[in-house]
Motif scaffolding. Structure first.
Motif, PDB file in Angstrom:
ATOM      1  N   LEU A 103       0.835  -1.204   0.000  1.00  0.00           N
ATOM      2  CA  LEU A 103       0.000   0.000   0.000  1.00  0.00           C
ATOM      3  C   LEU A 103       0.865   1.247   0.000  1.00  0.00           C
ATOM      4  CD1 LEU A 103      -2.711   1.521   0.319  1.00  0.00           C
ATOM      5  CD2 LEU A 103      -2.438   1.212   2.811  1.00  0.00           C
ATOM      6  N   VAL A 104       1.873   1.265   0.865  1.00  0.00           N
ATOM      7  CA  VAL A 104       2.781   2.415   0.917  1.00  0.00           C
ATOM      8  C   VAL A 104       3.477   2.604  -0.421  1.00  0.00           C
ATOM      9  CG1 VAL A 104       4.885   3.331   1.980  1.00  0.00           C
ATOM     10  CG2 VAL A 104       3.118   2.275   3.417  1.00  0.00           C
ATOM     11  N   GLY A 105       3.966   1.508  -1.009  1.00  0.00           N
ATOM     12  CA  GLY A 105       4.643   1.593  -2.300  1.00  0.00           C
ATOM     13  C   GLY A 105       3.736   2.130  -3.392  1.00  0.00           C
ATOM     14  N   GLU A 106       2.487   1.689  -3.406  1.00  0.00           N
ATOM     15  CA  GLU A 106       1.533   2.188  -4.410  1.00  0.00           C
ATOM     16  C   GLU A 106       1.306   3.686  -4.258  1.00  0.00           C
ATOM     17  OE1 GLU A 106      -3.217   1.783  -5.575  1.00  0.00           O
ATOM     18  OE2 GLU A 106      -2.364   0.515  -3.999  1.00  0.00           O
ATOM     19  N   LEU A 107       1.120   4.136  -3.026  1.00  0.00           N
ATOM     20  CA  LEU A 107       0.864   5.557  -2.798  1.00  0.00           C
ATOM     21  C   LEU A 107       2.097   6.404  -3.104  1.00  0.00           C
ATOM     22  CD1 LEU A 107      -1.274   5.313   0.454  1.00  0.00           C
ATOM     23  CD2 LEU A 107      -2.062   5.814  -1.857  1.00  0.00           C
ATOM     24  N   LEU A 108       3.286   5.870  -2.824  1.00  0.00           N
ATOM     25  CA  LEU A 108       4.510   6.599  -3.164  1.00  0.00           C
ATOM     26  C   LEU A 108       4.630   6.810  -4.670  1.00  0.00           C
ATOM     27  CD1 LEU A 108       7.085   4.927  -0.739  1.00  0.00           C
ATOM     28  CD2 LEU A 108       6.339   7.311  -0.683  1.00  0.00           C
ATOM     29  N   MET A 109       4.226   5.815  -5.437  1.00  0.00           N
ATOM     30  CA  MET A 109       4.339   5.917  -6.891  1.00  0.00           C
ATOM     31  C   MET A 109       3.251   6.801  -7.500  1.00  0.00           C
ATOM     32  SD  MET A 109       5.458   2.135  -8.268  1.00  0.00           S
ATOM     33  CE  MET A 109       4.037   1.315  -7.544  1.00  0.00           C
ATOM     34  N   LYS A 110       2.042   6.734  -6.942  1.00  0.00           N
ATOM     35  CA  LYS A 110       0.899   7.382  -7.591  1.00  0.00           C
ATOM     36  C   LYS A 110       0.580   8.779  -7.059  1.00  0.00           C
ATOM     37  CE  LYS A 110      -1.457   3.058  -8.825  1.00  0.00           C
ATOM     38  NZ  LYS A 110      -2.707   2.266  -8.658  1.00  0.00           N
ATOM     39  N   SER A 111       1.068   9.127  -5.879  1.00  0.00           N
ATOM     40  CA  SER A 111       0.712  10.415  -5.287  1.00  0.00           C
ATOM     41  C   SER A 111       1.963  11.181  -4.839  1.00  0.00           C
ATOM     42  CB  SER A 111      -0.215  10.215  -4.075  1.00  0.00           C
ATOM     43  OG  SER A 111      -0.405  11.437  -3.389  1.00  0.00           O
ATOM     44  N   PRO A 112       2.365  12.206  -5.569  1.00  0.00           N
ATOM     45  CA  PRO A 112       3.500  13.036  -5.132  1.00  0.00           C
ATOM     46  C   PRO A 112       3.248  13.678  -3.767  1.00  0.00           C
ATOM     47  CG  PRO A 112       2.952  13.482  -7.422  1.00  0.00           C
ATOM     48  CD  PRO A 112       1.861  12.612  -6.887  1.00  0.00           C
ATOM     49  N   GLU A 113       1.994  13.992  -3.470  1.00  0.00           N
ATOM     50  CA  GLU A 113       1.685  14.607  -2.175  1.00  0.00           C
ATOM     51  C   GLU A 113       1.933  13.608  -1.043  1.00  0.00           C
ATOM     52  OE1 GLU A 113      -1.990  17.480  -3.488  1.00  0.00           O
ATOM     53  OE2 GLU A 113      -2.031  15.334  -3.895  1.00  0.00           O
ATOM     54  N   PHE A 114       1.539  12.363  -1.257  1.00  0.00           N
ATOM     55  CA  PHE A 114       1.822  11.343  -0.254  1.00  0.00           C
ATOM     56  C   PHE A 114       3.333  11.168  -0.095  1.00  0.00           C
ATOM     57  CE2 PHE A 114       2.876   7.024   0.984  1.00  0.00           C
ATOM     58  CZ  PHE A 114       2.074   6.816   2.090  1.00  0.00           C
ATOM     59  N   ALA A 115       4.058  11.101  -1.209  1.00  0.00           N
ATOM     60  CA  ALA A 115       5.503  10.893  -1.159  1.00  0.00           C
ATOM     61  C   ALA A 115       6.190  12.014  -0.385  1.00  0.00           C
ATOM     62  CB  ALA A 115       6.070  10.801  -2.580  1.00  0.00           C
ATOM     63  N   ASP A 116       5.736  13.246  -0.578  1.00  0.00           N
ATOM     64  CA  ASP A 116       6.325  14.380   0.135  1.00  0.00           C
ATOM     65  C   ASP A 116       6.078  14.264   1.636  1.00  0.00           C
ATOM     66  OD1 ASP A 116       7.497  17.151   0.246  1.00  0.00           O
ATOM     67  OD2 ASP A 116       5.479  17.592   0.984  1.00  0.00           O
ATOM     68  N   LEU A 117       4.859  13.943   2.015  1.00  0.00           N
ATOM     69  CA  LEU A 117       4.541  13.800   3.435  1.00  0.00           C
ATOM     70  C   LEU A 117       5.261  12.610   4.050  1.00  0.00           C
ATOM     71  CD1 LEU A 117       0.705  14.533   3.356  1.00  0.00           C
ATOM     72  CD2 LEU A 117       2.445  15.919   4.472  1.00  0.00           C
ATOM     73  N   TRP A 118       5.322  11.499   3.333  1.00  0.00           N
ATOM     74  CA  TRP A 118       5.980  10.292   3.849  1.00  0.00           C
ATOM     75  C   TRP A 118       7.457  10.558   4.136  1.00  0.00           C
ATOM     76  CZ3 TRP A 118       3.924   5.969   5.670  1.00  0.00           C
ATOM     77  CH2 TRP A 118       4.720   4.832   5.818  1.00  0.00           C
ATOM     78  N   ALA A 119       8.106  11.341   3.277  1.00  0.00           N
ATOM     79  CA  ALA A 119       9.532  11.631   3.444  1.00  0.00           C
ATOM     80  C   ALA A 119       9.808  12.449   4.699  1.00  0.00           C
ATOM     81  CB  ALA A 119      10.064  12.369   2.216  1.00  0.00           C
ATOM     82  N   ARG A 120       8.816  13.126   5.212  1.00  0.00           N
ATOM     83  CA  ARG A 120       9.004  13.930   6.437  1.00  0.00           C
ATOM     84  C   ARG A 120       8.916  13.094   7.710  1.00  0.00           C
ATOM     85  NH1 ARG A 120       4.903  18.975   5.102  1.00  0.00           N
ATOM     86  NH2 ARG A 120       5.381  19.135   2.859  1.00  0.00           N
ATOM     87  N   HIS A 121       8.503  11.838   7.580  1.00  0.00           N
ATOM     88  CA  HIS A 121       8.396  10.918   8.715  1.00  0.00           C
ATOM     89  C   HIS A 121       7.505  11.446   9.844  1.00  0.00           C
ATOM     90  CE1 HIS A 121      11.417   7.655   7.885  1.00  0.00           C
ATOM     91  NE2 HIS A 121      11.683   8.515   6.913  1.00  0.00           N
ATOM     92  N   PRO A 122       6.290  11.904   9.528  1.00  0.00           N
ATOM     93  CA  PRO A 122       5.401  12.288  10.633  1.00  0.00           C
ATOM     94  C   PRO A 122       4.945  11.042  11.379  1.00  0.00           C
ATOM     95  CG  PRO A 122       4.191  12.295   8.578  1.00  0.00           C
ATOM     96  CD  PRO A 122       5.632  12.011   8.216  1.00  0.00           C
ATOM     97  N   VAL A 123       4.808  11.144  12.691  1.00  0.00           N
ATOM     98  CA  VAL A 123       4.364  10.010  13.503  1.00  0.00           C
ATOM     99  C   VAL A 123       3.391  10.535  14.546  1.00  0.00           C
ATOM    100  CG1 VAL A 123       5.038   8.200  15.104  1.00  0.00           C
ATOM    101  CG2 VAL A 123       6.545   8.779  13.204  1.00  0.00           C
ATOM    102  N   ARG A 124       2.177   9.995  14.509  1.00  0.00           N
ATOM    103  CA  ARG A 124       1.187  10.426  15.503  1.00  0.00           C
ATOM    104  C   ARG A 124       0.064   9.417  15.547  1.00  0.00           C
ATOM    105  NH1 ARG A 124      -2.815  15.563  14.919  1.00  0.00           N
ATOM    106  NH2 ARG A 124      -3.955  15.326  16.865  1.00  0.00           N
ATOM    107  N   ASN A 125      -0.344   9.048  16.739  1.00  0.00           N
ATOM    108  CA  ASN A 125      -1.463   8.137  16.923  1.00  0.00           C
ATOM    109  C   ASN A 125      -2.737   8.970  17.034  1.00  0.00           C
ATOM    110  OD1 ASN A 125      -2.859   5.775  17.290  1.00  0.00           O
ATOM    111  ND2 ASN A 125      -2.382   5.594  19.469  1.00  0.00           N
ATOM    112  N   CYS A 126      -3.425   9.134  15.935  1.00  0.00           N
ATOM    113  CA  CYS A 126      -4.581  10.034  15.868  1.00  0.00           C
ATOM    114  C   CYS A 126      -5.838   9.289  16.297  1.00  0.00           C
ATOM    115  CB  CYS A 126      -4.736  10.596  14.459  1.00  0.00           C
ATOM    116  SG  CYS A 126      -3.248  11.425  13.855  1.00  0.00           S
ATOM    117  N   VAL A 127      -6.123   9.296  17.591  1.00  0.00           N
ATOM    118  CA  VAL A 127      -7.232   8.501  18.115  1.00  0.00           C
ATOM    119  C   VAL A 127      -8.506   9.307  18.295  1.00  0.00           C
ATOM    120  CG1 VAL A 127      -5.704   6.873  19.263  1.00  0.00           C
ATOM    121  CG2 VAL A 127      -6.480   8.896  20.498  1.00  0.00           C
ATOM    122  N   SER A 128      -8.426  10.628  18.266  1.00  0.00           N
ATOM    123  CA  SER A 128      -9.621  11.450  18.438  1.00  0.00           C
ATOM    124  C   SER A 128      -9.338  12.835  17.902  1.00  0.00           C
ATOM    125  CB  SER A 128     -10.028  11.521  19.919  1.00  0.00           C
ATOM    126  OG  SER A 128      -9.009  12.157  20.675  1.00  0.00           O
TER     127      SER A 128
END
Length: 290
Positions: free
Chosen positions: A203-228
């Motif tokens: 899934l990650v690989g598909e989004l990296l290839m198909k969405s430049p916006e996803f690739a940009d955000l993924w490269a920043r390594h955001p980490v957060r458990n968004c529970v609410s």
């Protein structure tokens, strides 16, 4: 996923966001070749040798102790979620032979529960794949999709894929960039916890290839458990909705969770959900008559 590489990239992004003066180190004004802290400076703050830290960042040391990881987390000023992510990357579970994967299913009791709830509910797996939803949950986030799609494993919608690749879903979120950051931060955390999950990596690989916006955000390594939190919707049927969301894990070991939305009592959003519920019920009654 290549966990040693992920660990190095994560540590570099966290070094880059800290300046020497932020952590009490003296910067003498010399031109710095890297943003943020140097490896040597971080090693000094964490109380480890520069050589050891370099090996760790380069993926050449897979036996970091809890004390070292805790010291690095303190030096880098990591949040609780980032600290947990660091542990997951530094101490990945051993690769194990998995039995052939069977399509996940939702327990009948969970289906009965979400059908009885009068708020939008979606049941998801750890990859954000929709396993079930109640009629209001479907009408809120995916009215343009077949409501029976979650019942067919090959057709199941995925909230991450929809957010980045489906134009209808993009239009649903007026604050799309905020929603995208939240989604990637949650996916990063899941990827760290389940580094041996082949379908998650795909899934990650598909989004990296198909969405430049996803690739940009993924490269920043955001980490957060968004529970609410609160989300703003621009729904094609009922217009603007400001809804509170909560996530609840099921009590078993499946890793499934429920995403639930609600509106403040007496609010415009509560009236909007009521209209959406009526819009969902009337077409089904008409279909039943035919």
């Amino acid at each position: 996923m290549d966990t040693p590489t992920e660990l190095g990239e994560f540590l570099r992004t966290r070094r880059a966001r800290l300046r020497p003066e932020d952590v009490g180190l003296v910067s003498y004004g010399a031109r710095r070749r890297v943003p943020g802290l140097r490896r040597e400076e971080l090693a000094q703050l964490a109380g480890v040798s520069a050589a050891y830290y370099t090996r760790l960042e380069q993926g050449q040391s897979g036996n970091a102790s809890e004390a070292v990881l805790d010291a690095l987390a303190r030096a880098l000023r990591l949040s609780e979620d980032e600290h947990a992510h660091l542990r997951n990357l530094a101490r990945p579970g051993r690769a194990r032979r998995r039995p052939p994967e069977r399509p996940e299913s939702v327990r009948p009791a969970v289906r009965q529960l979400i059908a009885a709830l009068d708020v939008p509910v979606i049941v998801l797996d750890r990859r954000s794949e929709v396993l079930a939803w109640n009629p209001l949950g479907h009408a809120l986030i995916a009215g343009h999709l077949d409501p029976t799609a979650p019942d067919r494993p090959a057709d199941r919608p995925n909230l991450q894929r929809m957010l980045f690749l489906d134009p209808h879903t993009r239009e649903l979120y007026p604050l799309w960039e905020e929603e995208a950051r939240r989604a990637v931060a949650s996916l990063r955390l899941a990827a760290g916890r389940h580094s041996d999950d082949r379908r998650l990596a795909e899934l990650v690989g598909e989004l990296l290839m198909k969405s430049p916006e996803f690739a940009d955000l993924w490269a920043r390594h955001p980490v957060r458990n968004c529970v609410s939190g609160v989300k703003l919707f621009h729904h094609p049927v009922v217009g603007e909705l400001e809804l509170t969301f909560e996530t609840l894990r099921t009590a078993d070991e499946s890793g499934q969770w429920m995403l639930m939305y609600s509106a403040e009592q007496g609010s415009v959003a509560e009236a909007g959900l009521r209209l959406l519920r009526e819009a969902e019920v009337h077409p089904r009654r008409a279909a039943a008559r035919h």
